[in-house]
Design an enzyme around this catalytic site. Structure first.
Site, mmCIF file in Angstrom:
data_model
loop_
_atom_site.group_PDB
_atom_site.id
_atom_site.type_symbol
_atom_site.label_atom_id
_atom_site.label_comp_id
_atom_site.label_asym_id
_atom_site.label_seq_id
_atom_site.Cartn_x
_atom_site.Cartn_y
_atom_site.Cartn_z
ATOM 1 N N LYS A 61 -0.093 -17.454 -19.278
ATOM 2 C CA LYS A 61 0.172 -18.064 -20.591
ATOM 3 C C LYS A 61 -0.301 -17.102 -21.669
ATOM 4 C CE LYS A 61 -0.670 -22.490 -22.997
ATOM 5 N NZ LYS A 61 -1.345 -23.802 -22.896
ATOM 6 N N SER A 114 1.381 -27.917 -23.815
ATOM 7 C CA SER A 114 1.745 -26.654 -24.427
ATOM 8 C C SER A 114 2.076 -25.552 -23.409
ATOM 9 C CB SER A 114 0.609 -26.172 -25.322
ATOM 10 O OG SER A 114 -0.531 -25.868 -24.546
ATOM 11 N N SER A 161 -2.251 -30.190 -21.424
ATOM 12 C CA SER A 161 -1.285 -29.094 -21.565
ATOM 13 C C SER A 161 -0.898 -28.391 -20.277
ATOM 14 C CB SER A 161 -1.814 -28.049 -22.551
ATOM 15 O OG SER A 161 -1.598 -28.481 -23.863
#
Lengths: 490, 512
Positions: free
Chosen positions: B79, B154, B178
Site C-alpha cells: 500500500k 482505504s 481499512s
C-alpha cells in the site's frame, strides 16, 4: 524602585540538557555544526517517522527535579502542542501539558551583600520538551528569504517555571544565579547562554499600593529574548519603571488588558512590544499517541536522590562553618563552580590556613583566570605548588610582595615555589642576621630612632626600605618587629 | 494451474523444490498486472526492474545454497503509504505526489529481509481516509468482481490486486476497517493485527493510536506466513509491543477444540443487508458443524463506535497532517504567482483604503501554508482536518476528545468481558457487499457507516480478520469478521483455516 508599588516577578527558564543525543532520536546535540547536518527523519518530522524517548534526558530531568525539591509523580506523559512555524517541522512540539514530570518545589536564594533577606522561591513545575529549529531571516538585498536550520530541533529542554515570588530585579538575578549554579554542579546543563543552553522569559507586573484594600495590579508583561543575567536585571528594571509610568498615565490594570509579550533590545536598553506567533493561545494540546507514558518508581527517584552531589547552598555553609571563612568568601568560591571549591578545600587543608587560602583563590587565582580568559580547570598552578608557596610565606621564608612575583613566575613554569625562590635568590634570613642589620641601620638613622621613640610608627618604613636594599630576602614584618623592640631599649 | 492462481505457500514449495524460479513467478505477476490493471487500477506504481532484479538475486542465492528469508522470491504488493527508500511514496495524495523518502519503513525492511519481491505500490483512499478508494487523488481502483463497483477502502488497491490474482500477497493498513472491509468486498483474506504487533515506523500516520499494518492474502496459510514475516518488536516504534512473535505458519493448520463463538446481537440489526446476514449465519453453522459452541453476547457500547472513532481519528489526523505545510517536503504552491496575487490584493485594499482588510491580510508565510494545503489535500482529508481541529480546540476538548477517550475505554471493557465467555467474536465484516462507484461519495456519513462492525477492534486494539464466507445472488463476495483478544492472532488464523477446509469461498475468483 519606589515605595508606591510592589514588583511581582516570575521566571520561566528553558535549560538545554547536556545529553549527547536529542530527546526523541539519536542525532547529536553538539553546538556549532553546519546547518542541517545533525538531522534525521525523526527530528525533521518526516512522514512515517516516530519519536523514541531518550532515557538519559529523562534521567537529567529527574536529577534536576530532585535538586529543586520537586515532586516526581509516578506517571507522566507526553503531549503535542500544535502550532505552525517553519522551524517546527512536525507542526507540533512534543511537550508536557497537564501531567508534567515534576511539580511543586522550591529554591532558596540569598544575597552575600545582604541587600535582601534569604527567601524561598516556589517552583511550580519543571517539564521536558523538545526544542524547535532556528529561523534565519536573510533580509539583505531585499529578498526577505528565510533559511531554516533544524540542527537544534529535538534538543531536550527542561522548562522550569517559578512562582511569581521575586520582588526585585536583584532577587530575580539571584534566583537565576543560584539555579544556574545548581544545574552546572549537577552537570545537567552547561548553561551557556551565548549558545542558547539557558534561556529566560520573565513575567512581571506591579501591585500598586493604595488605601483601597483591593490591590491594584498592572497588566502582566512577558519579556523574552534576554541573553544574559545582566540583561534580565536591566530589562526588569526598565519594565518596572515603564509599567509604573504607563499606569500613572492610563490607569489600566490587569483587568483591562491581557498579558502582552515584549522583547529586550540590549543595544537600546529598552523593551519593545513583540508580535505574537499565534493569534490565539489555543495550542490544541492532546496526549501524543506515538509515545508511551513514562512510569517512574519510588525506587528510581530515591536512587537519583542518593546520587545527587553536594549542592551550592550546602557547600557555602560547610565552607563557612567548617573552614571558618566569611560567608562572602564562601559565596565567591562556590560561585566559581565545583572545581574552584575542590581547589580551595585542598589548599586550605594543605596549608592549614583557610582564610589565607581563600584570599589567594579569590584574589590572585581569579585575577589570573580573568586576565588570561581561562576556565578554573585550566589554572596552571596545581594545589601542591600553590600550597608550597603559601607555606613559604607562613614560614616567613618570603614576604607577600615577593611571593606575588614568585606566583607570577610559577604560572608559566612547572617548577615548585622553592625552586623559583632559589633561582631568584630568595632564602630565609637568620634571626641573628636580622638582629645585626637592624642594629646597623638604627645606628645610621638617629632621626628615625628619635621619631620612633616619640611614637611616629611610620618612620620604620624608610628603615625597612634601606634594609631591603641591603638584603632583599629579609622579611619586612620580622625586621619591623626587631627595630621596634630595639628602640624600646635604646 | 496458471502461475498467477497459486498461493504464496504453493509458490514457495515449488521455488524451494526448484520447479520454479522467482523470475518466472515475478514475470507472471507483471504480465498479469499489465494485462488487467488497466481495468482494475490497483497499482499506483509497478516496479518491474527492481522486482525482477530482486527475483534474480533470490534465484541466485537459492541456487548457491545461501540462507533465504521466509518469503524468498514471492511477489508482494505494498500500500502506497509505507515509506520505501528511493521510491515515490504518495499516500494517494497530491501533497506527496513527488515525495521520495530517504528511508524505508520497518515493514519494508522486514519484507526485504524475508527476501520478498516488492512488485509495486497500491492505490488507496488519500491518507487512508475513506471506505471506497474513491478519495484517491491519483487514480481510480475498481472492484475486480464488477468494475462498476468500488473495491472498498482505504486498502482498495491492496485488496483488488489480490482478487485479480496479480499478486499472492499484499500489505494493507487498517485504522477503522481499512483492511477488512475491502477484503470483504473483494473476496480475499485480510487481518488487522493487535495494535503494536507490527511496527508503524515508516507508515505515514493517519491516526497513530489506531493505525495498524496487516497482511492481505487469498488463504489463511499465506496470511499466517505473511504476518510472521512483518511482526515483531521495533525499537524505532515505542508503541510496538515488546513480545515475541509466534510462528503463526506452524500452528495455522491445528483446529481449535471446544471453540466458543460469540455472536453480537447488536451486529444483526438495522442496516445489515439480508444476503450478507444469510451468508454470515451459514458460516456460523459451518463452525457449529465442526463442534463450535455459539454463544449470544452483547457489546453494549458498540453503538458508540462510529461516533467515538470519528472524534479520535480526525483529532489525531489534524495533528499528524500538520507537517504537510509546504515548508520542508511535499507539495508547495507556486510561490511567485502566490506573491504576485498577494501583492495585487494588498494594492486593491490600499486603493479602497480598507485598513481592517489590510490588517487581516495573510503574511506571505501564512499564505504559503494556506495555499499549499488547499492545493495538496483532497476534500475528505480537509473535512477530517477541520473536524479534528474543532474537537481538539480549547473549550471543546472535554466535550468531544476527552469524552471519546472515555467511551473508548468502555468499548475495550465490553470486549474484556465478552472474551471471558467466548474465544472469538464472529459477525459480518461490512453491513453490505461492494457498492456502486459514486453512490456514496456525496454522503460522507453513509460512507462512515461502512466501518460499523470494524472500528471497535481498532478502538480496543484487538486483532480482527475478514475471510470470504459466501456470495450474494449478484455474485459478490461476503466477508466473515472474526475478532479475538489482544495478541491472539493465531486463534483467528486457525479458525480461518478450519473454515477453509470445509468450504471453498476463498478459492472463488472473478472472471476478468
Amino acid at each position: 524602585m519606589s515605595d508606591d508599588y510592589e514588583i511581582i516577578i516570575g521566571l520561566e527558564v528553558h535549560v538545554q540538557l547536556a545529553t549527547e543525543t536529542k530527546l526523541f532520536c539519536r542525532c547529536s546535540t553538539k553546538f556549532g555544526a553546519s546547518p542541517n547536518t545533525q538531522t534525521c527523519p525523526v527530528c525533521l518530522g518526516m512522514p512515517g517517522s516516530l519519536p523514541v524517548m531518550n532515557r538519559d534526558a529523562f534521567q537529567l530531568g529527574l536529577k534536576t527535579a530532585c535538586a529543586l525539591n520537586l515532586n516526581v509523580p509516578r506517571f507522566t506523559k507526553w503531549d503535542r502542542k500544535n502550532y505552525y512555524y517553519p522551524d517546527l517541522p512536525k507542526g507540533y512540539q512534543i511537550s508536557q501539558f497537564d501531567l508534567p514530570m515534576s511539580e511543586d518545589g522550591y529554591l532558596w536564594i540569598s544575597d552575600p551583600k545582604e541587600q535582601f533577606e534569604a527567601k524561598k522561591v516556589g517552583i511550580i513545575r519543571a517539564h521536558l520538551e523538545e526544542d524547535a529549529g532556528k529561523s534565519m531571516h536573510d533580509e539583505a538585498a531585499g529578498k526577505a528569504d528565510t533559511r531554516i536550520d533544524l540542527n537544534r530541533t529535538g534538543t531536550p529542554l527542561l522548562e522550569i517555571v517559578s512562582e511569581p515570588d521575586m520582588r526585585s530585579p536583584l532577587e530575580a538575578k539571584a534566583y537565576l544565579n543560584e539555579l544556574k549554579l545548581i544545574l552546572t554542579y549537577l552537570g545537567v546543563s552547561d548553561c551557556n547562554m551565548q549558545e542558547g543552553s539557558l534561556r529566560v522569559d520573565a513575567n512581571v507586573n506591579l501591585h500598586i499600593k493604595s488605601d483601597d484594600p483591593h490591590k491594584i495590579a498592572t497588566p502582566i508583561v512577558e519579556i523574552k529574548n534576554m541573553n544574559s543575567f545582566r540583561a534580565v536585571e536591566r530589562a526588569l528594571a526598565y519594565e518596572v519603571t515603564r509599567q509604573y509610568e504607563v499606569w500613572k498615565e492610563t490607569g489600566k490594570t490587569i483587568k483591562d488588558a491581557a498579558k502582552t509579550t515584549r522583547g529586550w533590545d540590549d543595544q537600546a536598553q529598552v523593551t519593545r512590544p513583540q508580535r505574537e506567533k499565534e493569534d490565539s493561545s489555543d495550542y490544541r494540546y492532546f496526549p501524543d499517541p506515538d509515545l508511551a507514558p513514562v512510569i517512574t518508581t519510588e525506587e528510581e527517584v530515591e536512587a537519583v536522590q542518593q546520587s545527587l552531589c553536594e549542592l551550592p547552598m550546602a557547600i557555602r555553609e560547610r565552607l563557612h562553618d567548617g573552614f571558618g571563612i566569611p560567608s562572602y568568601d564562601a559565596d565567591v568560591i562556590v560561585n566559581q563552580g565545583i572545581v574552584a571549591v575542590k581547589y580551595f578545600e585542598e589548599l586550605a587543608l594543605k596549608t592549614g590556613d583557610a582564610k589565607m587560602s581563600s584570599n589567594w583563590v579569590q584574589q590572585d587565582v581569579l585575577r589570573v583566570l580573568k586576565e588570561r580568559d581561562l576556565e578554573f580547570e585550566q589554572f596552571p598552578i596545581s594545589v601542591e605548588r600553590l600550597a608550597g608557596l603559601l607555606k613559604a610565606i607562613m614560614n616567613k621564608e618570603i614576604d607577600t610582595t615577593r611571593a606575588k612575583d614568585v606566583f607570577t613566575q610559577m604560572l608559566d613554569s612547572d617548577k615548585d615555589a622553592s625552586a623559583i625562590m632559589k633561582e631568584m635568590g630568595i632564602e630565609k634570613v637568620d634571626d641573628s642576621e636580622i638582629d645585626d642589620l637592624a642594629k646597623e641601620i638604627l645606628e645610621a638613622n638617629p632621626k628615625a630612632v628619635e621619631d620612633l621613640k616619640n611614637g611616629v610608627q611610620k618612620a620604620v618604613g624608610a628603615l625597612i626600605g634601606q634594609a631591603k636594599k641591603k638584603n632583599p630576602n629579609i622579611d619586612p614584618g620580622t625586621f619591623r618587629a626587631k627595630c621596634l623592640e630595639l628602640v624600646k631599649h635604646m | 494451474m496458471a502461475l498467477y492462481e497459486a498461493s504464496a505457500t504453493q509458490l514457495l514449495s515449488q521455488l524451494e523444490s526448484g520447479e520454479l524460479t522467482s523470475v518466472e513467478v515475478t514475470q507472471a505477476c507483471l504480465d498479469r498486472i499489465r494485462e488487467h490493471d488497466g481495468s482494475v487500477g490497483a497499482f499506483l506504481k509497478v516496479m518491474d526492474e527492481k522486482a525482477l532484479a530482486k527475483a534474480a538475486e533470490v534465484d541466485r542465492k537459492r541456487k548457491a545454497g545461501e540462507e533465504l528469508g521466509v518469503l524468498a522470491g514471492v511477489p508482494v504488493a505494498v500500500k502506497d503509504l509505507l515509506c520505501t527508500e528511493g521510491e515515490v511514496t504518495t499516500c494517494a495524495s497530491k501533497m506527496l505526489e513527488n515525495f521520495v523518502p530517504p528511508y524505508s519503513s520497518t515493514v519494508i525492511k522486514k519484507l526485504e529481509a524475508a527476501d520478498a519481491v516488492i512488485i509495486g505500490k497500491t492505490n488507496m483512499d488519500e491518507f487512508a481516509m475513506g471506505g471506497s478508494t474513491e478519495n484517491s487523488a491519483l487514480g481510480k481502483t475498481r472492484n475486480p468482481w464488477n468494475t462498476d463497483l468500488v473495491p472498498g477502502g482505504s486498502s482498495g488497491g491492496a485488496a483488488a490486486c489480490l482478487a485479480a490474482q496479480m499478486v499472492p500477497l499484499s500489505i494493507g493498513t487498517d485504522t477503522g476497517g481499512s483492511i477488512r472491509q475491502p477484503a470483504s468486498f473483494c473476496g480475499v483474506v485480510g487481518l488487522k493485527p493487535t495494535y503494536g504487533r507490527v511496527s508503524r515506523f515508516g507508515l505515514i500516520a493517519f491516526t497513530s493510536s489506531l493505525d495498524q499494518i496487516g497482511p492481505m492474502a487469498r488463504t489463511a496459510e499465506d496470511t499466517a506466513l505473511f504476518l510472521e514475516a512483518i511482526s515483531g518488536h521495533d525499537p524505532q516504534d515505542s508503541t510496538s509491543a515488546a513480545v515475541a512473535c509466534p510462528l503463526f505458519s506452524k500452528s495455522v493448520d491445528q483446529p481449535l477444540e471446544g471453540l466458543r463463538i460469540g455472536l453480537v446481537k447488536e451486529h444483526f440489526g438495522e442496516g445489515l443487508d439480508g444476503e450478507v446476514e444469510k451468508a454470515v449465519r451459514e458460516a456460523v453453522a459451518v463452525y457449529e458443524k465442526l463442534g463450535a459452541k455459539v454463544v449470544d453476547i452483547s457489546l453494549p457500547h458498540n453503538k458508540y463506535g462510529i461516533a467515538t472513532y470519528y472524534i479520535i481519528a480526525p483529532s489525531e489526523a489534524s495533528s499528524n497532517l500538520a507537517r504537510f505545510d509546504g515548508a520542508h517536503y511535499g507539495h508547495r504552491c507556486d510561490e511567485a504567482t502566490m506573491l504576485e496575487e498577494l501583492q495585487k490584493e494588498a494594492e486593491a485594499l490600499e486603493a479602497a483604503n480598507d485598513k481592517e482588510g489590510l490588517r487581516k491580510m495573510d503574511t506571505p508565510l501564512i499564505r504559503m501554508y494556506r495555499q499549499s494545503r488547499a492545493e495538496g489535500f483532497g476534500p475528505e482529508v480537509k473535512r477530517r482536518i477541520m473536524l479534528g481541529t474543532y474537537t481538539l480546540s480549547a473549550g471543546y476538548y472535554d466535550a468531544f476528545y476527552l469524552k471519546a477517550l472515555k467511551v473508548r475505554r468502555l468499548i475495550r471493557e465490553d470486549y474484556d468481558k465478552a472474551f471471558k465467555a467466548v474465544d472469538l467474536i464472529v459477525g459480518p465484516t461490512a453491513p453490505n457487499p461492494a457498492f456502486a462507484a459514486g453512490s456514496k461519495t456525496n454522503d460522507p456519513l453513509a460512507m462512515y457507516l461502512e466501518d460499523l462492525y470494524t472500528v471497535t477492534a481498532n478502538l480496543a486494539g484487538i486483532p480482527a480478520m475478514s475471510i470470504p464466507c459466501g456470495m450474494t445472488s449478484g455474485g459478490l463476495p461476503v466477508g466473515l469478521h472474526m475478532q479475538a483478544p489482544a495478541l491472539e492472532e493465531d486463534r483467528l488464523l486457525r479458525a480461518a483455516y478450519m473454515f477453509q477446509k470445509e468450504t471453498d469461498w476463498h478459492a472463488k475468483t472473478p472472471s476478468l
